[in-house]
Design a protein around this motif. Structure first.
Motif, PDB file in Angstrom:
ATOM      1  N   LYS A 120       0.800  -1.217   0.000  1.00  0.00           N
ATOM      2  CA  LYS A 120       0.000   0.000   0.000  1.00  0.00           C
ATOM      3  C   LYS A 120       0.839   1.276   0.000  1.00  0.00           C
ATOM      4  CE  LYS A 120      -2.371   0.722   3.682  1.00  0.00           C
ATOM      5  NZ  LYS A 120      -3.284   0.501   4.821  1.00  0.00           N
ATOM      6  N   ASP A 121       2.170   1.103  -0.041  1.00  0.00           N
ATOM      7  CA  ASP A 121       3.023   2.292  -0.108  1.00  0.00           C
ATOM      8  C   ASP A 121       3.085   2.824  -1.538  1.00  0.00           C
ATOM      9  OD1 ASP A 121       3.559   2.017   2.564  1.00  0.00           O
ATOM     10  OD2 ASP A 121       5.297   0.709   2.204  1.00  0.00           O
ATOM     11  N   ASN A 122       3.401   4.107  -1.585  1.00  0.00           N
ATOM     12  CA  ASN A 122       3.543   4.716  -2.916  1.00  0.00           C
ATOM     13  C   ASN A 122       4.769   4.145  -3.636  1.00  0.00           C
ATOM     14  OD1 ASN A 122       1.304   6.261  -2.647  1.00  0.00           O
ATOM     15  ND2 ASN A 122       2.388   8.112  -1.995  1.00  0.00           N
ATOM     16  N   VAL A 123       4.641   4.047  -4.940  1.00  0.00           N
ATOM     17  CA  VAL A 123       5.728   3.525  -5.779  1.00  0.00           C
ATOM     18  C   VAL A 123       6.303   4.688  -6.587  1.00  0.00           C
ATOM     19  CG1 VAL A 123       6.325   1.875  -7.578  1.00  0.00           C
ATOM     20  CG2 VAL A 123       4.523   1.336  -5.948  1.00  0.00           C
ATOM     21  N   SER A 124       7.618   4.873  -6.454  1.00  0.00           N
ATOM     22  CA  SER A 124       8.256   5.964  -7.198  1.00  0.00           C
ATOM     23  C   SER A 124       8.566   5.497  -8.622  1.00  0.00           C
ATOM     24  CB  SER A 124       9.541   6.384  -6.474  1.00  0.00           C
ATOM     25  OG  SER A 124      10.118   7.471  -7.141  1.00  0.00           O
ATOM     26  N   LEU A 125       8.074   6.258  -9.580  1.00  0.00           N
ATOM     27  CA  LEU A 125       8.233   5.881 -10.992  1.00  0.00           C
ATOM     28  C   LEU A 125       8.536   7.114 -11.828  1.00  0.00           C
ATOM     29  CD1 LEU A 125       5.259   3.450 -11.821  1.00  0.00           C
ATOM     30  CD2 LEU A 125       7.671   2.868 -11.684  1.00  0.00           C
ATOM     31  N   ARG A 126       8.997   6.834 -13.005  1.00  0.00           N
ATOM     32  CA  ARG A 126       9.047   7.885 -14.025  1.00  0.00           C
ATOM     33  C   ARG A 126       7.951   7.596 -15.048  1.00  0.00           C
ATOM     34  NH1 ARG A 126      13.345  11.002 -13.454  1.00  0.00           N
ATOM     35  NH2 ARG A 126      13.125  11.910 -15.533  1.00  0.00           N
ATOM     36  N   ARG A 127       7.681   8.572 -15.894  1.00  0.00           N
ATOM     37  CA  ARG A 127       6.580   8.364 -16.837  1.00  0.00           C
ATOM     38  C   ARG A 127       6.846   7.165 -17.739  1.00  0.00           C
ATOM     39  NH1 ARG A 127       5.993  13.675 -20.050  1.00  0.00           N
ATOM     40  NH2 ARG A 127       8.186  13.775 -19.474  1.00  0.00           N
ATOM     41  N   LEU A 128       8.088   6.990 -18.139  1.00  0.00           N
ATOM     42  CA  LEU A 128       8.422   5.816 -18.934  1.00  0.00           C
ATOM     43  C   LEU A 128       9.209   4.866 -18.044  1.00  0.00           C
ATOM     44  CD1 LEU A 128       8.543   4.203 -21.526  1.00  0.00           C
ATOM     45  CD2 LEU A 128      10.535   5.530 -22.230  1.00  0.00           C
ATOM     46  N   ALA A 129       8.557   3.807 -17.632  1.00  0.00           N
ATOM     47  CA  ALA A 129       9.204   2.808 -16.779  1.00  0.00           C
ATOM     48  C   ALA A 129       9.255   1.491 -17.551  1.00  0.00           C
ATOM     49  CB  ALA A 129       8.448   2.651 -15.474  1.00  0.00           C
ATOM     50  N   ASP A 130      10.382   1.285 -18.251  1.00  0.00           N
ATOM     51  CA  ASP A 130      10.535   0.062 -19.045  1.00  0.00           C
ATOM     52  C   ASP A 130      11.174  -1.009 -18.148  1.00  0.00           C
ATOM     53  OD1 ASP A 130      10.627  -1.757 -21.081  1.00  0.00           O
ATOM     54  OD2 ASP A 130      12.396  -0.878 -22.054  1.00  0.00           O
ATOM     55  N   VAL A 131      10.399  -1.444 -17.199  1.00  0.00           N
ATOM     56  CA  VAL A 131      10.913  -2.404 -16.225  1.00  0.00           C
ATOM     57  C   VAL A 131      11.223  -3.743 -16.895  1.00  0.00           C
ATOM     58  CG1 VAL A 131      10.362  -3.625 -14.098  1.00  0.00           C
ATOM     59  CG2 VAL A 131       9.628  -1.257 -14.395  1.00  0.00           C
ATOM     60  N   ALA A 132      10.436  -4.121 -17.887  1.00  0.00           N
ATOM     61  CA  ALA A 132      10.641  -5.399 -18.561  1.00  0.00           C
ATOM     62  C   ALA A 132      11.754  -5.342 -19.595  1.00  0.00           C
ATOM     63  CB  ALA A 132       9.338  -5.835 -19.224  1.00  0.00           C
ATOM     64  N   GLY A 133      12.267  -4.144 -19.869  1.00  0.00           N
ATOM     65  CA  GLY A 133      13.354  -4.018 -20.852  1.00  0.00           C
ATOM     66  C   GLY A 133      12.917  -4.350 -22.262  1.00  0.00           C
ATOM     67  N   LEU A 134      11.780  -3.849 -22.663  1.00  0.00           N
ATOM     68  CA  LEU A 134      11.270  -4.147 -24.005  1.00  0.00           C
ATOM     69  C   LEU A 134      11.819  -3.191 -25.065  1.00  0.00           C
ATOM     70  CD1 LEU A 134       7.505  -4.790 -23.138  1.00  0.00           C
ATOM     71  CD2 LEU A 134       9.381  -6.433 -23.246  1.00  0.00           C
ATOM     72  N   MET A 135      12.391  -2.091 -24.615  1.00  0.00           N
ATOM     73  CA  MET A 135      12.798  -1.055 -25.581  1.00  0.00           C
ATOM     74  C   MET A 135      14.296  -0.797 -25.463  1.00  0.00           C
ATOM     75  SD  MET A 135       9.754   1.643 -24.808  1.00  0.00           S
ATOM     76  CE  MET A 135       8.065   1.083 -24.571  1.00  0.00           C
ATOM     77  N   LYS A 136      14.892  -0.477 -26.603  1.00  0.00           N
ATOM     78  CA  LYS A 136      16.302  -0.080 -26.620  1.00  0.00           C
ATOM     79  C   LYS A 136      16.406   1.385 -26.192  1.00  0.00           C
ATOM     80  CE  LYS A 136      17.272  -3.256 -30.388  1.00  0.00           C
ATOM     81  NZ  LYS A 136      17.620  -3.393 -31.808  1.00  0.00           N
TER      82      LYS A 136
END
Lengths: 333, 217
Positions: free
Chosen positions: B33-49
């Motif tokens: 339930k805590d806030n998650v710090s992110l950026r607008r583009l979060a390519d966590v899965a590494g799909l993009m170069k």
């Protein structure tokens, strides 16, 4: 002065006296009759008999007499100096002494004028008598530099009537950088040789001027004043224009329409283009804002609960719609 | 307005799904339930170069420039706790703290695209500000634009297409809302109470006559 005149007169008298004629000696006459000597035999042998020379009873010339004897050519009379060297000449033939007759002078002047009109380099001829000399106080190069530095380039020749080999050539400063001194000298020698082939003085100056005019043409080329253009006209193939094709009525009508409506049509097209460009820029700069309404939170989400579509991209054979992960609305609300 | 789990229509202001009982507490229990710090583009899965990420970032910046109230965020990956991508998107947009989004653009004005490479699915979630202006069909249209790219593994290009298409739709809706804001207000206005409806009906059918005192006079 009188003493000098007496000495010169005496010298001329002594010089004019003829030597005594040779006389036969009796011994020589007898030997000749005997055939012991041959007349003129001494001329055929290298041995020169020593003839006792009687000391001339003439006083030795003084150094002043020797100096005066070297100046055999009288200088140009002082009265003509200003006409020769006082200013840039207004005619191409400079002959204040009237060494040429009026007709010959006119002919030479007309030729030099013709040369001037046909060439980028003028030719000025200063005319002196063959036995004359330019006074030592006059420096020819300085005269040329002073009067021919400006204006059209020129070649200046000091020509001695009847003695073309004494002629001198000078060029104006505009040409001196591009026409070398050896080149000038060759032009002068060539002209002198042409002149010396002629029998009389008038023909000589004419040949001299013609040849120098030819050589000046080559000087012009060396100075870059003329381009390599064919002197004679060259026949060139004229492009044959294709005969105008008969234009179709549609083309003629379009042309007529264009002449009639071209200007307003162009203005309208320009206006449309400007408007389209303006709209494009306006769209690019457009900012979109939404009215904000109070939306009660749902499902405990404090910020968002807008649930959109879910799509699967697992199969390449099925369409996006068939891969839409949708659930039926069982309640039909 | 639908429930992220049972995808049935729920009423405005429902604390829990009346059909399945789903609420954010269930997702908090799964993901925290805590806030998650992110950026607008979060390519966590590494799909993009790296170069592709810059293209997507440019598209997101352009979206923010055109819509000064909104922002668009992209997340690739699946939540650790499992669950479908729709529920995860709902939870993430409520719990995320976007570092590169100005404070004057809260998550209510956010749109979140979640791409889950494990389940090969993608979903769109939006904040309350966009409730009147976006529908499920709109988001499906946007995802359809990207479908062909994602099939080929070209996730960046598909994402850019999605952002572009959604921008077109929102621009149109913004123009409509400027002309007729009440049309969109009605979509989110609280439902009228039953008694109020009855009163309006009665007033509409009964003619208002003169008062009794006026008649006696």
């Amino acid at each position: 002065m009188k003493a000098l005149a007496w000495v010169l007169t005496a010298g001329l008298v002594v010089g004019a006296a003829e030597p005594p004629m040779p006389a036969w000696l009796d011994e020589d006459r007898k030997s000749l009759e005997k055939g012991e000597i041959l007349p003129g035999l001494e001329l055929l042998t290298e041995e020169v008999p020593e003839v006792p020379q009687e000391a001339a009873d003439v006083p030795a010339p003084t150094s002043e007499e020797i100096a005066a004897a070297e100046n055999v050519s009288p200088e140009v009379d002082e009265q003509y100096l200003n006409a020769y060297f006082g200013a840039r000449p207004e005619t191409f033939l400079v002959d204040p002494q009237k060494l040429l007759g009026s007709k010959d002078a006119r002919d030479r002047e007309s030729f030099l004028k013709y040369h001037s009109g046909d060439s980028q380099v003028d030719l000025f001829v200063y005319l002196f008598d063959g036995h004359q000399a330019i006074p030592s106080g006059v420096r020819e190069e300085e005269v040329v530099e002073r009067f021919f530095s400006e204006g059209k380039p020129a070649v200046v020749v000091y020509y001695y009537l009847g003695a073309p080999q004494k002629s001198d050539i000078y060029v104006s400063p505009l040409l001196s950088d591009t026409v070398s001194a050896p080149e000038q000298r060759r032009a002068l020698i060539s002209s002198v040789e042409e002149a010396l082939e002629k029998p009389d003085a008038l023909a000589q100056i004419e040949a001299f001027c013609v040849q120098l005019s030819i050589r000046i043409y080559w000087m012009e080329r060396a100075a870059g004043l003329v381009k390599d253009e064919p002197a004679t006209p060259v026949a060139r193939r004229v492009k044959e224009e294709a005969p105008a094709k008969a234009e179709s009525p549609a083309v003629l009508q379009a042309k007529a329409w264009g002449q009639r409506y071209g200007v307003p049509g162009g203005i309208m097209a320009s206006a449309l283009l400007i408007a389209a460009g303006g709209i494009s820029i306006a769209r690019h700069r457009a900012r979109f804002r939404f009215p904000s309404f109070d939306v009660p939170p749902r499902l405990g989400g404090s910020h968002a609960a807008g649930i959109g579509a879910v799509i699967s991209f697992g199969s390449t054979t099925q369409s996006p719609s068939s891969q839409r992960n949708d659930m039926p609305n069982y309640l039909g609300l | 307005m639908k429930c992220p789990r049972c995808v049935q229509v729920i009423h405005r202001g429902a604390g829990l799904c009346p059909h399945c009982g789903f609420g954010i507490a269930e997702m908090d229990a799964r993901h925290g339930k805590d806030n998650v710090s992110l950026r607008r583009l979060a390519d966590v899965a590494g799909l993009m170069k790296s170069r592709e990420r810059s293209k997507v970032q440019g598209a997101l910046d352009d979206f923010s420039r055109r819509f000064p109230q909104l922002f668009f965020a992209v997340y690739t990956g699946s939540g650790k706790g499992g669950g479908n991508v729709r529920q995860f998107g709902f939870w993430l947009l409520n719990r995320a703290a976007f570092e590169d989004v100005p404070v004057d653009r809260p998550n209510e004005a956010g749109i979140l695209l979640v791409i889950d490479p494990e389940t090969k699915s993608a979903s769109v979630t939006w904040g309350y500000l966009l409730d009147p202006y976006l529908t499920e069909e709109d988001t499906f249209l946007c995802l359809s634009r990207a479908h062909a790219y994602w099939l080929e593994g070209r996730f960046a290009e598909g994402t850019v297409r999605t952002v572009s298409q959604l921008g077109k739709i929102l621009a149109k809706r913004a123009a409509q809302a400027r002309r007729d804001p009440e049309r969109f207000e009605r979509k989110v206005a609280p439902p009228a109470k039953t008694g109020e409806i009855a009163r309006r009906i009665r007033e509409g059918h009964r003619q208002v006559g003169p008062k009794t005192s006026e008649v006696t006079k």
